[in-house]
Design a protein around this motif. Structure first.
Motif, PDB file in Angstrom:
ATOM      1  N   LYS A 164      41.094  32.558  24.196  1.00  0.00           N
ATOM      2  CA  LYS A 164      41.957  33.597  23.646  1.00  0.00           C
ATOM      3  C   LYS A 164      41.303  34.973  23.586  1.00  0.00           C
ATOM      4  N   ASP A 165      40.313  35.234  24.452  1.00  0.00           N
ATOM      5  CA  ASP A 165      39.673  36.545  24.479  1.00  0.00           C
ATOM      6  C   ASP A 165      40.696  37.568  24.982  1.00  0.00           C
ATOM      7  N   VAL A 166      41.310  38.284  24.053  1.00  0.00           N
ATOM      8  CA  VAL A 166      42.449  39.130  24.411  1.00  0.00           C
ATOM      9  C   VAL A 166      42.069  40.219  25.410  1.00  0.00           C
ATOM     10  N   VAL A 167      41.082  41.036  25.069  1.00  0.00           N
ATOM     11  CA  VAL A 167      40.745  42.170  25.929  1.00  0.00           C
ATOM     12  C   VAL A 167      40.215  41.710  27.278  1.00  0.00           C
ATOM     13  N   GLU A 168      39.331  40.710  27.291  1.00  0.00           N
ATOM     14  CA  GLU A 168      38.809  40.204  28.558  1.00  0.00           C
ATOM     15  C   GLU A 168      39.913  39.552  29.393  1.00  0.00           C
ATOM     16  N   GLY A 169      40.799  38.832  28.721  1.00  0.00           N
ATOM     17  CA  GLY A 169      41.909  38.213  29.437  1.00  0.00           C
ATOM     18  C   GLY A 169      42.830  39.244  30.061  1.00  0.00           C
ATOM     19  N   LEU A 170      43.112  40.312  29.312  1.00  0.00           N
ATOM     20  CA  LEU A 170      43.957  41.376  29.843  1.00  0.00           C
ATOM     21  C   LEU A 170      43.266  42.106  30.989  1.00  0.00           C
ATOM     22  N   ARG A 171      41.957  42.333  30.859  1.00  0.00           N
ATOM     23  CA  ARG A 171      41.227  42.988  31.939  1.00  0.00           C
ATOM     24  C   ARG A 171      41.321  42.178  33.230  1.00  0.00           C
ATOM     25  N   THR A 172      41.205  40.859  33.084  1.00  0.00           N
ATOM     26  CA  THR A 172      41.302  39.994  34.259  1.00  0.00           C
ATOM     27  C   THR A 172      42.686  40.093  34.896  1.00  0.00           C
ATOM     28  N   MET A 173      43.726  40.056  34.080  1.00  0.00           N
ATOM     29  CA  MET A 173      45.087  40.185  34.600  1.00  0.00           C
ATOM     30  C   MET A 173      45.304  41.536  35.264  1.00  0.00           C
ATOM     31  N   MET A 174      44.821  42.599  34.629  1.00  0.00           N
ATOM     32  CA  MET A 174      44.975  43.940  35.187  1.00  0.00           C
ATOM     33  C   MET A 174      44.294  44.055  36.554  1.00  0.00           C
ATOM     34  N   SER A 175      43.098  43.473  36.668  1.00  0.00           N
ATOM     35  CA  SER A 175      42.364  43.543  37.920  1.00  0.00           C
ATOM     36  C   SER A 175      43.078  42.775  39.026  1.00  0.00           C
ATOM     37  N   LEU A 176      43.615  41.618  38.683  1.00  0.00           N
ATOM     38  CA  LEU A 176      44.339  40.818  39.664  1.00  0.00           C
ATOM     39  C   LEU A 176      45.587  41.536  40.157  1.00  0.00           C
ATOM     40  N   ILE A 177      46.270  42.196  39.245  1.00  0.00           N
ATOM     41  CA  ILE A 177      47.477  42.932  39.621  1.00  0.00           C
ATOM     42  C   ILE A 177      47.110  44.142  40.484  1.00  0.00           C
ATOM     43  N   ALA A 178      46.083  44.870  40.076  1.00  0.00           N
ATOM     44  CA  ALA A 178      45.697  46.085  40.790  1.00  0.00           C
ATOM     45  C   ALA A 178      45.231  45.788  42.209  1.00  0.00           C
ATOM     46  N   THR A 179      44.646  44.624  42.421  1.00  0.00           N
ATOM     47  CA  THR A 179      44.158  44.261  43.753  1.00  0.00           C
ATOM     48  C   THR A 179      45.147  43.380  44.501  1.00  0.00           C
ATOM     49  N   ASP A 180      46.358  43.270  43.976  1.00  0.00           N
ATOM     50  CA  ASP A 180      47.443  42.504  44.591  1.00  0.00           C
ATOM     51  C   ASP A 180      47.052  41.049  44.837  1.00  0.00           C
TER      52      ASP A 180
END
Length: 428
Positions: free
Chosen positions: A345-361
């Protein structure tokens, strides 16, 4: 002891930059801090400096190594210290077992104290310190850091520590870095280009991974505030699909349990095109439905939903990740034949991972995930928390996002090795 800065390559393989050598030579203040981007060489510099200090540290006081958890201390501090490529022959004189409360460095006993929450401050009481090393300081409680500095009463005691940048209002920056001229403090700022040992291809790859806020912090080494939309790189024309590719693996099902707020379950799969897909979603909003479901009813509903997901065929995800707070529901699911694990449940790290995946398609979402797609555009950083030095999303309308985050971040060690690495990678 072998001179760590002049040991020949056969004894120490790490090549130091001029900035690294300069920081080691001049870390003579009471407080010595290395901050900056990831993989910039700051940790190696600080550890070599700490090792040299331990060899000559004043007697009559404790030496301390601290970090957020025993795992992070073992990985970030003792693993490189015990690596001959980093510390040369000195590596054989460093002994530590993961999880232990003490270590030995060059014949000196080292107290290993973790600081996962404010209660950790009590572990320092009664100590008299001759020196300390701190890993990832922004993750430590402020009261713990204050107590540790207060315990460094042996004449000549020094503190050495590292950190990635964080919120500009974080206590480490406000109370220490900005006041360096008024304190006995020396500070060195490192960027990715300060590490001479990095492969250019790796540098290019990691620069593609980070976006927005995280690029500024972890690549440029800047202390910047989290503001605005979290998924600012999301484009529904590119990231939303109406047809899925062939699925290679059904990786995980993330579940955010809700009673007064919506219950959400989101499926994560690996497509044959090398991307991750959030393929399906099941939600129940008790407010809109005017009916709350019991753990038994939720478990049966999820199980029935899984039976018909893939063109009427059942799907068995490799992992079912559930909000750890939903203990009764997890037990019920296990009884119903759905083994599960508590989600990371690491919120910020989890969101960073999602953001990176989206940004790199490398992450796309099927159009049937209506709840998730409705939440993403309005998901924003909490401006009030930012002013207090914390990165937090606004906790509203995020049930499917939480479920997706559980599915993605909890299985990171699996899908990372499965994605195509030719133009995308996530740093370990």
């Amino acid at each position: 002891m072998v001179d760590l800065l002049t040991a020949p390559p056969a004894q120490r393989d790490v090549r130091l930059s001029e900035k690294q050598e300069r920081s080691i030579a001049h870390a003579t203040a009471r407080i010595n801090l290395w901050t900056g981007s990831i993989r910039s060489g700051k940790t190696v510099s600080s550890l070599l400096c700490w090792l040299i200090y331990v060899a000559n540290a004043p007697r009559g006081g404790d030496l301390v190594v601290t970090g957020k958890t025993f795992d992070t201390v073992a990985r970030n501090v003792f693993a490189p210290l015990m690596n001959p490529a980093v510390t040369g022959p000195a590596a054989s004189l460093i002994k530590y077992t993961r999880g232990a409360g003490t270590a030995t460095i060059l014949g000196r006993q080292i107290e290993v104290i973790t600081a996962n929450d404010v209660s950790a401050e009590a572990r320092l009481r009664g100590m008299t310190c001759a020196g300390a090393y701190g890993d990832e300081l922004t993750l430590l409680p402020e009261v713990f850091f204050d107590q540790l500095l207060g315990r460094m009463s042996v004449p000549g005691a020094r503190f050495f520590g590292t950190s990635n940048p964080d919120n500009p209002n974080h206590w480490l920056r406000q109370r220490f870095l900005l006041r360096a001229a008024h304190l006995r403090l020396r500070h060195w700022h490192f960027t990715l280009d300060d590490n001479p040992g990095l492969d250019p291809e790796y540098v290019a790859s990691i620069k593609r991974e980070y976006v927005g806020l995280w690029y500024k912090r972890f690549i440029e080494g800047l202390w910047v505030v989290a503001e605005g939309a979290i998924f600012d790189a999301f484009d529904d024309r590119k990231h939303v699909v109406t047809k899925l590719p062939a699925i290679r693996r059904w990786l995980s099902l993330g579940i955010d349990y809700g009673t007064a707020h919506p219950f959400a379950a989101v499926m994560l799969a690996l497509g044959a095109d090398g991307r991750l897909y959030l393929t399906n979603e099941w939600r129940h909003d008790s407010v809109k439905a005017r009916r709350r479901l019991s753990p038994v009813e939720y478990s049966h509903a999820v199980r029935n939903w899984l039976e018909t997901l893939d063109a009427g065929e059942p799907i068995a995800p490799e992992y079912v990740l559930v909000d750890s707070a939903a203990a009764d529901f997890r037990v019920q699911m296990a009884k119903d034949g759905l083994p599960n694990k508590p989600a990371k449940k690491d919120v910020v790290e989890g969101l960073r991972t999602m953001m990176s995946l989206i940004a790199t398609d490398r992450l796309r979402i099927h159009s049937s995930c209506v709840g998730l797609l409705s939440e993403i555009p309005g998901y924003s950083w909490n401006a009030k928390a930012a002013l207090e030095g914390r990165d937090e999303p606004i906790k509203a309308g995020d049930d499917s996002i939480d479920a997706a985050r559980y599915a993605i971040y909890s299985t990171r060690s699996i899908w990372w090795s499965l994605l195509r690495r030719s133009d995308f990678s996530l740093a370990a």
